[in-house]
Design an enzyme around this catalytic site. Structure first.
Site, PDB file in Angstrom:
ATOM      1  N   ASP A 172      12.124  45.219  33.346  1.00 40.31           N
ATOM      2  CA  ASP A 172      12.127  43.778  33.122  1.00 40.31           C
ATOM      3  C   ASP A 172      12.495  43.420  31.681  1.00 40.31           C
ATOM      4  O   ASP A 172      12.473  44.261  30.779  1.00 40.31           O
ATOM      5  CB  ASP A 172      10.744  43.198  33.419  1.00 40.31           C
ATOM      6  CG  ASP A 172      10.440  43.107  34.900  1.00 40.31           C
ATOM      7  OD1 ASP A 172      11.207  43.663  35.699  1.00 40.31           O
ATOM      8  OD2 ASP A 172       9.418  42.484  35.254  1.00 40.31           O
ATOM      9  N   ASP A 173      12.788  42.125  31.493  1.00 47.42           N
ATOM     10  CA  ASP A 173      12.883  41.448  30.193  1.00 47.42           C
ATOM     11  C   ASP A 173      14.158  41.710  29.404  1.00 47.42           C
ATOM     12  O   ASP A 173      14.313  41.166  28.311  1.00 47.42           O
ATOM     13  CB  ASP A 173      11.684  41.757  29.303  1.00 47.42           C
ATOM     14  CG  ASP A 173      10.392  41.146  29.816  1.00 47.42           C
ATOM     15  OD1 ASP A 173      10.434  40.502  30.880  1.00 47.42           O
ATOM     16  OD2 ASP A 173       9.346  41.334  29.167  1.00 47.42           O
TER      17      ASP A 173
ATOM     18  N   HIS B  41      15.254  37.417  36.508  1.00 47.01           N
ATOM     19  CA  HIS B  41      13.876  37.365  35.994  1.00 47.01           C
ATOM     20  C   HIS B  41      13.612  36.045  35.277  1.00 47.01           C
ATOM     21  O   HIS B  41      12.786  35.987  34.370  1.00 47.01           O
ATOM     22  CB  HIS B  41      13.658  38.551  35.047  1.00 47.01           C
ATOM     23  CG  HIS B  41      12.218  38.840  34.717  1.00 47.01           C
ATOM     24  ND1 HIS B  41      11.206  38.785  35.647  1.00 47.01           N
ATOM     25  CD2 HIS B  41      11.634  39.194  33.540  1.00 47.01           C
ATOM     26  CE1 HIS B  41      10.068  39.107  35.065  1.00 47.01           C
ATOM     27  NE2 HIS B  41      10.290  39.350  33.791  1.00 47.01           N
TER      28      HIS B  41
ATOM     29  N   HIS C 115      11.958  33.326  30.629  1.00 47.77           N
ATOM     30  CA  HIS C 115      10.659  33.974  30.796  1.00 47.77           C
ATOM     31  C   HIS C 115       9.488  33.056  30.417  1.00 47.77           C
ATOM     32  O   HIS C 115       8.601  33.428  29.636  1.00 47.77           O
ATOM     33  CB  HIS C 115      10.605  35.254  29.950  1.00 47.77           C
ATOM     34  CG  HIS C 115       9.633  36.274  30.463  1.00 47.77           C
ATOM     35  ND1 HIS C 115       8.265  36.188  30.249  1.00 47.77           N
ATOM     36  CD2 HIS C 115       9.834  37.420  31.152  1.00 47.77           C
ATOM     37  CE1 HIS C 115       7.664  37.238  30.784  1.00 47.77           C
ATOM     38  NE2 HIS C 115       8.591  38.001  31.350  1.00 47.77           N
TER      39      HIS C 115
ATOM     40  N   HIS D  18       9.380  48.035  31.251  1.00 49.37           N
ATOM     41  CA  HIS D  18      10.102  47.044  30.465  1.00 49.37           C
ATOM     42  C   HIS D  18      11.089  47.744  29.542  1.00 49.37           C
ATOM     43  O   HIS D  18      10.685  48.589  28.731  1.00 49.37           O
ATOM     44  CB  HIS D  18       9.130  46.179  29.660  1.00 49.37           C
ATOM     45  CG  HIS D  18       8.290  45.294  30.527  1.00 49.37           C
ATOM     46  ND1 HIS D  18       7.217  45.776  31.260  1.00 49.37           N
ATOM     47  CD2 HIS D  18       8.391  43.961  30.815  1.00 49.37           C
ATOM     48  CE1 HIS D  18       6.681  44.774  31.955  1.00 49.37           C
ATOM     49  NE2 HIS D  18       7.373  43.675  31.711  1.00 49.37           N
TER      50      HIS D  18
END
Length: 418
Positions: free
Chosen positions: A201-202, A255, A259, A354
């Protein structure tokens, strides 16, 4: 890839010359272009079919599924997927011919991918014959790297791979790419025993290239849930990373744009903004948008599940959280994984990591792959759910979007249908 019996010698690459890099030719899909070259230098990402003849009996053929850039001392040719180009060391003038009239490469020549060269002692390039390693770019300041700063504007194609700037994809006139019948549910596990999915993620982030390298070493495919404007702007510095993930055969997924947290407190209009703004980013970079979505920190309410599923997304969380984003040490992350896989015996895990956490990329992932890469069939999230269809969809660009990242665009709200 077959190897020839007579291995030709290849130049390390063209020397930089005064007065620029020469003309640029872009080959449209379904055609070939014959260009005059003085010497041949090839830099490839997984891409298309390229046939280069130096005129001395040596031929290079690369058969790889994304964009390939071929650089020579006098000519730069950008090849779009689905294209074949033949470049000959001769006096033949440049011309474009239909794909059906492609001249086959001589059967007696060798077939191989040309190495890109060797950089200087401090990662320098573009002088003294120093050429960046495969997949690296030579920046305007003369150093090798893989981010947009190296591969984008000012990149030296004679000394490394340069990120092509594709034309903006045509804007669809409808949203027929969406499937409004996707079940409104949250998925946390793979479905087949023995299948497992690695997710990150991210991103895009600073460690993306390192992560792709270690995944390649162990032949593991993963899924990258990316933001448009989080750690790096995916429409700026992070663009090369987004494309590199796709070129390496991994799955891209959404995603949200920026965020926002807590995500489950976002209004319907704010939720639509986060989804559509991130779609706009993907369409600008790869021409399509993912069909898979993960909410920030897994936070999502029932209304959002229905809203996002109606936009054609499968909503993905996880069965194992390494808690790397919560400040846990890499030792704790490793212990968590061992407990879930060795003690609790998860049979089809879906693992959350991540890519923006340094210790995850440099400690946990290499340790994990050395220990577990052969225990499961590591596949993308789509594949681990038994979905072998294309995990992307055609959607329109977001009206009014500038295709850039500015602080004021991190939050917003859209009306239904926008």
């Amino acid at each position: 890839m077959p190897q020839g019996t007579d291995e030709p010698s290849y130049p390390a690459g063209p020397q930089p010359t005064e007065g620029g890099n020469g003309p640029t030719a872009t080959v449209i899909p379904g055609s070939t272009e014959t260009v005059v070259v003085a010497s041949t230098f090839v830099s490839t990402l997984p891409g298309t079919v390229a046939t280069i003849s130096t005129g001395h009996g040596s031929t290079v053929i690369s058969r790889l599924p994304a964009t390939t850039t071929i650089s020579t001392a006098h000519t730069i040719v950008t090849i779009v997927p689905g294209t074949t180009i033949i470049a000959s060391h001769s006096s033949i003038p440049s011309s474009v011919t239909p794909a059906s009239h492609i001249t086959p490469a001589p059967s007696s020549t060798s077939t191989r991918i040309v190495p890109t060269g060797t950089p200087g002692p401090d990662g320098q390039c573009g002088v003294k014959g120093w050429i960046c390693g495969k997949g690296e770019c030579c920046s305007s300041s003369g150093y090798c790297g893989t981010s947009e700063e190296y591969c984008g504007n000012g990149c030296n194609p004679a000394a490394g791979f340069c990120l092509p700037t594709p034309p903006l994809p045509p804007v669809p006139t409808d949203i027929s790419g969406r499937d409004s019948n996707v079940p409104a549910k949250i998925i946390e596990n793979c479905v087949n025993k023995g299948d497992a999915a690695f997710t990150f993620d991210d991103g895009p982030g600073a460690y993306n290239a390192e992560l792709l390298a270690v995944l390649k070493k162990y032949n593991v495919k993963a899924t990258f849930f990316m933001n448009g404007h989080n750690y790096e702007c995916a429409l700026g510095q992070g663009a090369a990373s987004v494309r590199a993930v796709l070129a390496a055969g991994h799955q891209l997924a959404s995603h949200t744009w920026s965020h926002p947290m807590p995500f489950d407190k976002q209004s319907a209009g704010q939720t639509l903004y986060q989804v559509r703004k991130n779609e706009d980013m993907f369409v600008r970079l790869i021409g399509e948008s993912p069909k898979y979505f993960r909410p920030p920190q897994g936070q999502i309410n029932d209304a959002q599940v229905k809203q996002i599923a109606a936009l054609g997304y499968k909503i993905i969380n996880w069965s194992i959280d390494t808690e790397d984003s919560l400040g846990k040490t890499w030792q704790t992350s490793e212990k968590t994984i061992q407990t879930e896989l060795d003690v609790n015996k998860q049979q089809h895990p879906l693992i959350l990591n991540h890519e923006v956490i340094e210790t995850t990329v440099r400690q946990v992932i290499p340790w994990f792959l050395e220990k577990y890469s052969k225990r499961f069939n590591w596949v993308t999230v789509a594949e681990c759910l038994g979905d072998y269809s294309k995990p992307y969809m055609t959607v329109p660009l977001l009206a009014g979007s500038t295709g850039t990242c500015v602080d004021s665009d991190k939050d917003g709200s859209l009306l239904p249908g926008q």
